[in-house]
Design a protein around this motif. Structure first.
Motif, PDB file in Angstrom:
ATOM      1  N   PHE A  74      37.411  28.581  27.526  1.00  0.00           N
ATOM      2  CA  PHE A  74      37.082  28.001  26.227  1.00  0.00           C
ATOM      3  C   PHE A  74      35.590  28.137  25.936  1.00  0.00           C
ATOM      4  CE2 PHE A  74      36.464  23.747  23.884  1.00  0.00           C
ATOM      5  CZ  PHE A  74      36.683  24.308  22.641  1.00  0.00           C
ATOM      6  N   VAL A  75      34.779  27.798  26.921  1.00  0.00           N
ATOM      7  CA  VAL A  75      33.326  27.853  26.723  1.00  0.00           C
ATOM      8  C   VAL A  75      32.825  29.290  26.633  1.00  0.00           C
ATOM      9  CG1 VAL A  75      31.083  27.307  27.733  1.00  0.00           C
ATOM     10  CG2 VAL A  75      32.919  25.620  27.807  1.00  0.00           C
ATOM     11  N   ASP A  76      33.197  30.104  27.601  1.00  0.00           N
ATOM     12  CA  ASP A  76      32.610  31.445  27.707  1.00  0.00           C
ATOM     13  C   ASP A  76      33.129  32.422  26.655  1.00  0.00           C
ATOM     14  OD1 ASP A  76      31.163  30.541  29.834  1.00  0.00           O
ATOM     15  OD2 ASP A  76      32.432  31.457  31.371  1.00  0.00           O
ATOM     16  N   ASP A  77      34.413  32.309  26.301  1.00  0.00           N
ATOM     17  CA  ASP A  77      35.014  33.309  25.417  1.00  0.00           C
ATOM     18  C   ASP A  77      35.174  32.858  23.964  1.00  0.00           C
ATOM     19  OD1 ASP A  77      35.183  34.790  27.702  1.00  0.00           O
ATOM     20  OD2 ASP A  77      37.336  34.565  27.979  1.00  0.00           O
ATOM     21  N   TYR A  78      34.959  31.567  23.702  1.00  0.00           N
ATOM     22  CA  TYR A  78      35.157  31.069  22.342  1.00  0.00           C
ATOM     23  C   TYR A  78      33.923  30.313  21.832  1.00  0.00           C
ATOM     24  CZ  TYR A  78      40.030  32.330  23.104  1.00  0.00           C
ATOM     25  OH  TYR A  78      41.186  33.032  23.364  1.00  0.00           O
ATOM     26  N   ILE A  79      33.452  29.338  22.616  1.00  0.00           N
ATOM     27  CA  ILE A  79      32.310  28.538  22.155  1.00  0.00           C
ATOM     28  C   ILE A  79      31.033  29.363  22.101  1.00  0.00           C
ATOM     29  CG2 ILE A  79      30.767  26.642  22.748  1.00  0.00           C
ATOM     30  CD1 ILE A  79      33.139  25.076  23.765  1.00  0.00           C
ATOM     31  N   ILE A  80      30.657  29.991  23.212  1.00  0.00           N
ATOM     32  CA  ILE A  80      29.377  30.708  23.254  1.00  0.00           C
ATOM     33  C   ILE A  80      29.322  31.858  22.251  1.00  0.00           C
ATOM     34  CG2 ILE A  80      27.909  32.170  24.701  1.00  0.00           C
ATOM     35  CD1 ILE A  80      28.405  30.226  26.981  1.00  0.00           C
ATOM     36  N   PRO A  81      30.374  32.677  22.105  1.00  0.00           N
ATOM     37  CA  PRO A  81      30.310  33.715  21.063  1.00  0.00           C
ATOM     38  C   PRO A  81      30.117  33.145  19.656  1.00  0.00           C
ATOM     39  CG  PRO A  81      32.063  34.221  22.612  1.00  0.00           C
ATOM     40  CD  PRO A  81      31.587  32.839  22.954  1.00  0.00           C
ATOM     41  N   THR A  82      30.643  31.946  19.426  1.00  0.00           N
ATOM     42  CA  THR A  82      30.477  31.329  18.107  1.00  0.00           C
ATOM     43  C   THR A  82      29.061  30.803  17.926  1.00  0.00           C
ATOM     44  OG1 THR A  82      32.825  30.732  18.146  1.00  0.00           O
ATOM     45  CG2 THR A  82      31.462  29.646  16.500  1.00  0.00           C
ATOM     46  N   ILE A  83      28.478  30.252  18.995  1.00  0.00           N
ATOM     47  CA  ILE A  83      27.065  29.850  18.945  1.00  0.00           C
ATOM     48  C   ILE A  83      26.190  31.066  18.678  1.00  0.00           C
ATOM     49  CG2 ILE A  83      25.120  28.915  20.259  1.00  0.00           C
ATOM     50  CD1 ILE A  83      27.119  27.311  21.915  1.00  0.00           C
ATOM     51  N   GLN A  84      26.438  32.137  19.404  1.00  0.00           N
ATOM     52  CA  GLN A  84      25.635  33.359  19.226  1.00  0.00           C
ATOM     53  C   GLN A  84      25.710  33.872  17.793  1.00  0.00           C
ATOM     54  OE1 GLN A  84      27.587  35.478  22.545  1.00  0.00           O
ATOM     55  NE2 GLN A  84      25.556  35.810  23.398  1.00  0.00           N
ATOM     56  N   ALA A  85      26.883  33.709  17.184  1.00  0.00           N
ATOM     57  CA  ALA A  85      27.036  34.124  15.781  1.00  0.00           C
ATOM     58  C   ALA A  85      26.329  33.178  14.831  1.00  0.00           C
ATOM     59  CB  ALA A  85      28.520  34.205  15.421  1.00  0.00           C
ATOM     60  N   GLY A  86      26.046  31.955  15.293  1.00  0.00           N
ATOM     61  CA  GLY A  86      25.466  30.937  14.407  1.00  0.00           C
ATOM     62  C   GLY A  86      26.470  30.444  13.393  1.00  0.00           C
ATOM     63  N   GLU A 232      19.722  33.556  27.997  1.00  0.00           N
ATOM     64  CA  GLU A 232      19.716  34.963  28.381  1.00  0.00           C
ATOM     65  C   GLU A 232      20.686  35.702  27.463  1.00  0.00           C
ATOM     66  OE1 GLU A 232      18.119  36.778  30.677  1.00  0.00           O
ATOM     67  OE2 GLU A 232      16.926  35.130  31.524  1.00  0.00           O
ATOM     68  N   ASN A 233      20.150  36.634  26.667  1.00  0.00           N
ATOM     69  CA  ASN A 233      20.979  37.383  25.712  1.00  0.00           C
ATOM     70  C   ASN A 233      21.825  36.451  24.839  1.00  0.00           C
ATOM     71  OD1 ASN A 233      21.356  39.411  28.530  1.00  0.00           O
ATOM     72  ND2 ASN A 233      20.119  39.995  26.776  1.00  0.00           N
ATOM     73  N   GLY A 234      21.206  35.381  24.399  1.00  0.00           N
ATOM     74  CA  GLY A 234      21.872  34.448  23.488  1.00  0.00           C
ATOM     75  C   GLY A 234      22.776  33.439  24.152  1.00  0.00           C
ATOM     76  N   LYS A 235      22.882  33.494  25.477  1.00  0.00           N
ATOM     77  CA  LYS A 235      23.753  32.566  26.202  1.00  0.00           C
ATOM     78  C   LYS A 235      22.907  31.517  26.919  1.00  0.00           C
ATOM     79  CE  LYS A 235      27.149  36.218  27.082  1.00  0.00           C
ATOM     80  NZ  LYS A 235      27.891  37.008  28.108  1.00  0.00           N
ATOM     81  N   PRO A 236      23.200  30.231  26.740  1.00  0.00           N
ATOM     82  CA  PRO A 236      22.439  29.195  27.441  1.00  0.00           C
ATOM     83  C   PRO A 236      22.754  29.221  28.935  1.00  0.00           C
ATOM     84  CG  PRO A 236      24.309  28.220  26.283  1.00  0.00           C
ATOM     85  CD  PRO A 236      24.265  29.665  25.883  1.00  0.00           C
TER      86      PRO A 236
END
Length: 420
Positions: A74-86, A232-236
């Motif tokens: 959930f965090v790595d494949d859904y939440i973080i990509p959405t954060i990176q997208a803003g 790192e590369n947009g990932k916390p």
């Protein structure tokens, strides 16, 4: 295919949370379809809500309960990509939205493994979740029957559901007086229903027991809390200098953010199905991460990329909210976002104070900010005389139009145009 109780099944897989809707669904499905019911619960960080779930599901008639730990995915494949997208949707940080596709995907996998005839969910016919669940099911099992009882059953109010549960001795954690509709996961907690349905009513954020992930800004400490997040590369990847697993990092930010009254959102949003709905959301850690990530992009993205990415973020947020995670467009937008994140590395220091997130500093080895260029003092890297030629060219269309209007005014005696 959506079905009413005029068709019999051997085995139905139920998306099960243990809340009001799904609690009454197990006996109701058995009564109306004469089938075996297998319950599936996706653990996306709702913690204590999973306690006693298996015993409850089996006692109410399920043949078995799967509790699938999906938190890391959930965090790595859904939440973080959405954060990176803003990406957001009308300020909402998409807490329920991006959890549903993941849960539905796992339910389909279990339904196939179990040889189930149908999948059932307890989403209402007025909400967004019905769309999110069913679009994901269609993506992975296009021929699977889908049962959505809220569209046709007799238990067409939460009061009737509670009465049914009491008649069938189904234990509930709610009653008619405390019947807020809630959804909780690692990322957020949502509150809907009861007095919140009227936007004229103030949300009871200062009432003890309403907020669960933190306190209101008024109840937050009088001293600010400083934190530093590394990306790192947009990932916390680290908090206050300590490298952390992505799940642990969000948990830590939820704790410190909640304690400082961060991330409480009270909005009336436009649902996918067309109506407006009022909700109160708690997203303490997520609100901090969005603020920090955006701050880092301020110095690591060039102007054209950052501005275009804001357009992408709007569309990305709409896709997630509307249940279109598993679509070519979402995947294509994620590919664009991934490219933009290659230089989004650095540290962001923030001050948390009574619901506010105050930027303190931002640094990056890929920073595009040049103090020498931006200084108001004397420098040798920018010839200010060059700006005259730039303005002449940039303003040429305005000058040509003004000269044309001036000529027409002299010829006709009319004023062209009113530019004020």
């Amino acid at each position: 295919m959506n079905t009413k109780p005029n068709k019999k099944y051997q085995k139905i897989v139920l998306a099960y949370s243990g809340g009001l809707d799904t609690s009454v669904l197990i006996p109701w499905l058995k009564e109306n379809y004469g089938c075996e019911v297998i319950a599936v619960s996706g653990n996306v960080g709702q913690a204590s809500e999973l306690e006693g779930l298996e015993e409850k599901a089996l006692k109410t008639g399920a043949s078995k309960l799967y509790i699938e730990d999906l938190t890391k995915e959930f965090v790595d494949d859904y939440i973080i990509p959405t954060i990176q997208a803003g990406a957001t949707y009308e300020q909402y940080l998409l807490g329920t939205s991006f959890a549903r596709p993941l849960i539905a995907k796992r339910i389909v996998e279990i339904a196939k493994a179990e040889g189930a005839d149908a999948i059932c969910h307890g989403c209402t016919g007025k909400g967004n979740d019905q769309v999110r669940f069913e679009l994901a099911i269609k993506a992975f099992a296009p021929d699977m029957d889908i049962i959505a009882p809220w569209r046709f059953w007799e238990l067409n109010s939460r009061e009737k559901e509670i009465a049914y549960a009491e008649e069938h001795q189904i234990p509930l954690k709610i009653n008619k007086e405390t019947n807020y509709s809630k959804d909780k996961n690692l990322w957020h907690l949502s509150h809907e229903g009861l007095d919140l349905e009227d936007p004229a009513n103030e949300a009871p954020i200062n009432v003890e027991g309403f907020l669960e992930l933190g306190v209101s800004p008024q109840q937050a400490p009088d001293e600010p809390t400083e934190i530093t997040i590394h990306f790192e590369n947009g990932k916390p990847t680290a908090l206050n200098g300590e490298t952390m697993d992505s799940v642990a990092l969000i948990e830590a930010l939820n704790k410190v953010g909640g304690a400082n009254g961060i991330g409480i959102l009270d909005i009336v949003e436009n649902r996918l199905v067309g109506m407006k709905s009022r909700g109160v959301y708690e997203t303490p850690g997520g609100t901090i991460l969005y603020a920090a990530h955006n701050k880092l992009e301020e110095i690591t993205l060039d102007k054209e990329t950052k501005h275009y990415k804001e357009l992408v973020a709007l569309k990305f947020g709409e896709l997630v909210y509307n249940g279109l995670w598993y679509t070519p467009l979402r995947k294509a937008l994620s590919a664009f976002v991934d490219e933009t994140q290659k230089t989004v590395t650095g540290d962001v220091k923030l001050k948390l104070y009574k619901g506010n997130i105050i930027p303190c500093s931002v640094t990056s080895p890929y920073s595009l900010y040049s103090a020498g260029m931006a200084t108001f003092d004397e420098d040798d890297c920018y010839d200010q005389a060059d700006s005259a030629g730039f303005i002449n060219l940039f303003g040429l269309p305005i000058k040509v139009r003004a000269l044309q209007d001036q000529m027409l005014s002299e010829q006709t005696g009319n004023h062209f145009p009113d530019v004020e």
